[in-house]
Design an enzyme around this catalytic site. Sequence first.
Site, PDB file in Angstrom:
ATOM      1  N   ASN A 387     -53.454 112.905  32.629  1.00 29.64           N
ATOM      2  CA  ASN A 387     -52.337 113.464  33.398  1.00 29.64           C
ATOM      3  C   ASN A 387     -51.210 112.445  33.327  1.00 29.64           C
ATOM      4  O   ASN A 387     -51.272 111.402  33.966  1.00 29.64           O
ATOM      5  CB  ASN A 387     -52.806 113.682  34.851  1.00 29.64           C
ATOM      6  CG  ASN A 387     -51.651 114.093  35.755  1.00 29.64           C
ATOM      7  OD1 ASN A 387     -50.566 114.443  35.286  1.00 29.64           O
ATOM      8  ND2 ASN A 387     -51.886 114.049  37.059  1.00 29.64           N
ATOM      9  N   LYS A 389     -48.221 112.614  34.323  1.00 29.35           N
ATOM     10  CA  LYS A 389     -47.298 112.669  35.468  1.00 29.35           C
ATOM     11  C   LYS A 389     -45.841 112.592  34.963  1.00 29.35           C
ATOM     12  O   LYS A 389     -45.561 113.066  33.873  1.00 29.35           O
ATOM     13  CB  LYS A 389     -47.623 111.554  36.456  1.00 29.35           C
ATOM     14  CG  LYS A 389     -49.098 111.535  36.831  1.00 29.35           C
ATOM     15  CD  LYS A 389     -49.374 110.723  38.041  1.00 29.35           C
ATOM     16  CE  LYS A 389     -50.864 110.734  38.323  1.00 29.35           C
ATOM     17  NZ  LYS A 389     -51.227 110.040  39.522  1.00 29.35           N
ATOM     18  N   HIS A 474     -52.613 119.497  42.228  1.00 28.63           N
ATOM     19  CA  HIS A 474     -52.668 118.033  42.303  1.00 28.63           C
ATOM     20  C   HIS A 474     -52.134 117.586  43.668  1.00 28.63           C
ATOM     21  O   HIS A 474     -51.173 118.150  44.188  1.00 28.63           O
ATOM     22  CB  HIS A 474     -51.838 117.422  41.171  1.00 28.63           C
ATOM     23  CG  HIS A 474     -52.128 115.967  40.990  1.00 28.63           C
ATOM     24  ND1 HIS A 474     -51.602 115.005  41.808  1.00 28.63           N
ATOM     25  CD2 HIS A 474     -52.931 115.315  40.108  1.00 28.63           C
ATOM     26  CE1 HIS A 474     -52.055 113.818  41.436  1.00 28.63           C
ATOM     27  NE2 HIS A 474     -52.870 113.988  40.400  1.00 28.63           N
ATOM     28  N   GLU A 476     -50.349 115.210  44.572  1.00 28.52           N
ATOM     29  CA  GLU A 476     -48.931 114.835  44.635  1.00 28.52           C
ATOM     30  C   GLU A 476     -48.053 116.065  44.812  1.00 28.52           C
ATOM     31  O   GLU A 476     -47.021 116.024  45.475  1.00 28.52           O
ATOM     32  CB  GLU A 476     -48.550 114.042  43.373  1.00 28.52           C
ATOM     33  CG  GLU A 476     -49.127 112.626  43.418  1.00 28.52           C
ATOM     34  CD  GLU A 476     -49.398 112.014  42.054  1.00 28.52           C
ATOM     35  OE1 GLU A 476     -48.891 112.526  41.045  1.00 28.52           O
ATOM     36  OE2 GLU A 476     -50.149 111.011  42.008  1.00 28.52           O
ATOM     37  N   GLU A 546     -60.439 114.717  43.222  1.00 32.62           N
ATOM     38  CA  GLU A 546     -59.639 113.493  43.223  1.00 32.62           C
ATOM     39  C   GLU A 546     -59.398 113.038  44.663  1.00 32.62           C
ATOM     40  O   GLU A 546     -58.515 113.580  45.342  1.00 32.62           O
ATOM     41  CB  GLU A 546     -58.285 113.751  42.567  1.00 32.62           C
ATOM     42  CG  GLU A 546     -58.384 114.188  41.132  1.00 32.62           C
ATOM     43  CD  GLU A 546     -57.084 113.934  40.386  1.00 32.62           C
ATOM     44  OE1 GLU A 546     -57.142 113.232  39.389  1.00 32.62           O
ATOM     45  OE2 GLU A 546     -56.030 114.417  40.827  1.00 32.62           O
ATOM     46  N   GLY A 552     -54.154 106.297  41.806  1.00 33.66           N
ATOM     47  CA  GLY A 552     -53.105 105.313  41.530  1.00 33.66           C
ATOM     48  C   GLY A 552     -53.176 104.082  42.413  1.00 33.66           C
ATOM     49  O   GLY A 552     -52.262 103.260  42.423  1.00 33.66           O
ATOM     50  N   SER A 592     -58.153 106.398  39.743  1.00 31.12           N
ATOM     51  CA  SER A 592     -58.318 105.040  39.204  1.00 31.12           C
ATOM     52  C   SER A 592     -59.533 104.905  38.287  1.00 31.12           C
ATOM     53  O   SER A 592     -60.251 103.908  38.316  1.00 31.12           O
ATOM     54  CB  SER A 592     -58.408 104.023  40.345  1.00 31.12           C
ATOM     55  OG  SER A 592     -57.230 104.076  41.109  1.00 31.12           O
ATOM     56  N   GLY A 614     -52.995 106.925  35.324  1.00 29.01           N
ATOM     57  CA  GLY A 614     -52.435 105.710  34.718  1.00 29.01           C
ATOM     58  C   GLY A 614     -53.069 105.340  33.387  1.00 29.01           C
ATOM     59  O   GLY A 614     -52.360 105.023  32.419  1.00 29.01           O
TER      60      GLY A 614
HETATM   61  C1  PEP Z   1     -54.344 111.549  38.864  1.00 28.41           C
HETATM   62  O1  PEP Z   1     -53.255 111.477  39.378  1.00 28.41           O
HETATM   63  O2  PEP Z   1     -54.796 112.636  38.483  1.00 28.41           O
HETATM   64  C2  PEP Z   1     -55.122 110.322  38.670  1.00 28.41           C
HETATM   65  C3  PEP Z   1     -56.408 110.388  38.590  1.00 28.41           C
HETATM   66  O3  PEP Z   1     -54.414 109.159  38.628  1.00 28.41           O
HETATM   67  P1  PEP Z   1     -54.990 107.668  38.388  1.00 28.41           P
HETATM   68  O4  PEP Z   1     -56.013 107.769  37.279  1.00 28.41           O
HETATM   69  O5  PEP Z   1     -53.783 106.895  37.973  1.00 28.41           O
HETATM   70  O6  PEP Z   1     -55.570 107.236  39.659  1.00 28.41           O
END
Ligand code: PEP
Length: 630
Positions: A387, A389, A474, A476, A546, A552, A592, A614
């Site tokens: 992803n 973003k 998601h 966010e 998630e 993040g 993460s 990330g």
């Molecule tokens: C995400 O936003 O879907 C995600 C898992 O981000 P990260 O891997 O950066 O924590």
Amino acid sequence: MTFIFSGFVKAVDPLGTQYKIHDYLAAWGLAQYVPDLMTLSASVLLSALEFFLGICLLFAIRRRLVSKIVLVMMTIMTLLTLWLAISDPVTDCGCFGDALVLTNWQTFWKNAILLGAAFVVSKWPLDMARLISESNQWIVMNYSALFILLIIAGRSLYTLPQFDFRPYHIGTDLRAGWQKMMNGEESPYAEFFMETADEGEDITEQVLNSEGYTFLLIAPHLEEADDSQLDEINRIYEYSQEYGYPFYCLTASQEKAIVRWQDMTGAEYPYCHTDDITLKTMIRSNPGLMLMKDGTIIRKWSHNALPDETEMEGKLEEIVLGQMPSDNAAKKILWILTWFVLPLVVLTIADRLWAWTKWIRKGKKEKNNNPLIEEKVIMRKKIVAGNWKMNMNLQDGIALAKELNETLKADKPNCGVVICTPFIHLASIAQFLDQDIIGLGAENCADKEKGAFTGEVSAEMVKSTGAQYVILGHSERREYYKETPEILKEKVLLAQKNDLKVIFCIGESLEEREAGKQNEVVKAELEGSVFNLSEEDFRKIVIAYEPIWAIGTGKTATAEQAEEIHAYIRSIIAEKYGQAVADDTTILYGGSCKASNAPELFAKPDIDGGLIGGASLKAADFKGIIDAWK
Ligand code: PEP
């Protein structure tokens, strides 16, 4: 099988198929505008394509693309043959070359049935069982393409068709066939005649009834005949003179072309006129050579493969050349079975054995610890999805996708891989991404179908870029753009309506986790937006758990924490849709996730991969996570 058979019998006789294409063009009044080279190329390519598509269907290779091509092709062919059946411009459609002649109506009904089958295949392409794993499909594709283009079509063009389905094949008793016609019975040799070019005398009876050997040099049109082997033809003519075998040149050409040929060759064999279609049917070479013994055809040669001097030492009665060849149809079929079918069968068996041992090994890894519970090997799809973003401009995004594409092409992943990118990247990346290896998806789509919603991007638009996936729900978007369960429900419906696979995110916040409400939260999120779906549609959803506190932040849920809630999610899916659906649902972990912790997370029985933020922004990092499945 129909495609394979029909492609093969046409490819085995490229000139015959070319003549058929010519007949169609003539029926439309276009024959004079299309050069022979074009019709010949079309003949080879269309036959090879048909054969190739048949092989792809049989092995279930590139299922979606192939089934769409087949549907388009069958739609065109059915309409074309309906027109043929109604207006009858050609007597035989030629769909099976000369191997199997159908009437125009029979052809139409055959196509109507195939169109129905093509429709079924294109509606449920992924239900075709693969005979061979994706990573080995290139071998089948290249081998089949080379076989049909070079070994079958190319060789038949250079020499003569390896299988001769026409009335003038080796072994034909032309004398008996012609006699039948003379007796008023039906015979395919009614059009055969030999009339001397100088005096117009019909010598058919005399030639067919003569005892012993007769050479017939067959050149439908001398003005177009290949003149590269004139010396060889002259040598054979001299041989026939030496041993007293009659030698005639049969052509449909008129005096001018005959005189020009005589001047070029300097040879004095007699010329006879014969109908040009008959000559083209007799031998697929201009010129070609035929040898008859007592009115029976015993040998045929293309001008490219005439017998050499060593084969012609002595009288025909005493040498091999004067006898019927021993390579009959059964031998040729055996050759094809040995060199084409057998290698593919061996490859398929080896591939399946390998897949089976892999399955056993994986089954052992996922083995249930309780010996009382019957062990079941779960085969749901493993996925690592990125992803991106709101990161990367177009150029950087393209560079990353290209790097990933090359890396994974060189080192095939052991799981499904998807990259979900900002909208503006999609169309450009779809152009080069090998979507058999890396799926492409968006990070969002609108909750409205279309219209005055400035700045929004609909599911249909996402699909039209070539993308196959979309992330919805998601955290966010739920948090910053206030996407409610109702809005997400609409988005899921629209995404599925447009054939996009939804990666649906759920997860609790830190406060909710601390209050021990994580199960409640994920259940409500599923109920609010996807548990309204039918079983069939729910099966198309990929869930991504998630925990918001891990996204993040560098904090990862421990493998045990993640497994616990994944197992819970699977159990509520089982409650709603049954155990089989739950067992087949892919549930990804996100938050993460990195190359260092992925192996431990992915080793858990209910974690089927990851949604990576990330760490998906660098090819090497992302690849490290993908390799956790190896
Ligand atoms: C995400 O936003 O879907 C995600 C898992 O981000 P990260 O891997 O950066 O924590």
